[in-house]
Enzyme design. Sequence first.
Site, short mmCIF file in Angstrom:
data_model
loop_
_atom_site.label_atom_id
_atom_site.label_comp_id
_atom_site.label_asym_id
_atom_site.label_seq_id
_atom_site.Cartn_x
_atom_site.Cartn_y
_atom_site.Cartn_z
N THR A 55 7.88 -1.71 -2.51
CA THR A 55 7.21 -0.42 -2.05
C THR A 55 7.61 0.81 -1.64
OG1 THR A 55 7.44 -2.76 -0.37
CG2 THR A 55 7.03 -0.98 0.42
N LYS A 104 -0.17 -1.55 4.05
CA LYS A 104 -0.05 -2.91 2.51
C LYS A 104 0.26 -3.96 2.88
CE LYS A 104 5.27 -2.89 3.02
NZ LYS A 104 6.28 -3.54 2.88
#
Length: 310
Positions: A224, A190
């Site tokens: 997240t 990410k």
Amino acid sequence: MKILTGNSNRPLAEAISAKLALPLVKANIRRFSDNEIFVEILENVRGEDMFVIQSTSFPANDHLMELLITIDALRRSSARRITAVIPYYGYARQDRRTGPRTPISAKLVANLLTHAGASRVLTLDLHAAQIQGFFDIPVDNLFAGPVFSKDIQETLSNRNLTVVSPDVGGVVRARAIAKRIDADLAIIDKRREQAGVSEVMNVIGDVKDRDCILIDDIVDSAGTLCNASVALMDQGAKSVSAYVTHGVLSGGAVARVAASPMEKMVITDSIQATEAVRVSPNVRPLSIASLMAEAMKRISEESSVSSLFD
């Protein structure tokens, strides 16, 4: 040994007390009209091995000051040794300078605890293992991995499991659990554009037709994990669950989890559950009282704590 608790997580302290068959030391922790904290120990603790249980969760500053003042009260009451039992160590995410003119608050908190009079610290799943080096006193950093592994084997044993780390930094934690339950490992790559906001980029590993388990240490906004669960489902995952040590779950995090593809999120009781967590259908707490109690007992008896995880 004797156990004392602050106000941050009394249910966990009472559960630990029950496991050790030791009553909590009576203390008066109150606030003056201007919210100044006052602590009075109502029992003799001279020469005792004291354990103070206090998570520095929301409101972090109040609970941290409670802990520091309680440690000072015990030190001035001639306690032989004071162990700060901090299931959730607040400020741990500020473990390095992220830019010019920024603090390293995790180190500052370590200094405060040491100077207040703590002899050692017992904590759970520090955000970064190197925080142990910020202290000049012994630190025992426990891992929730064995508790999670046992629960996974009891509730998800009949599934085709893949353990997933939601970022590169959590690979060691995820790999340890994957090894315990004999499952494959995948990683989410990410890019974080700003604090509290994450953008999922890639899934490294095969998750097609797999029941994925996300492993993390802290869930705050849950952005997240929710993004990761969407990415996994897009890659053909059969289902997604999450196991997280510290359920901070601030703001609308619980609603965000409920609206995500996540089947369930399991958190420990290192932080006292909010009302939103208690009524949530897909957020389940898991007790760490047995783990903390056993570690405290071993510290008091001067026996090995690390063998808990062999």
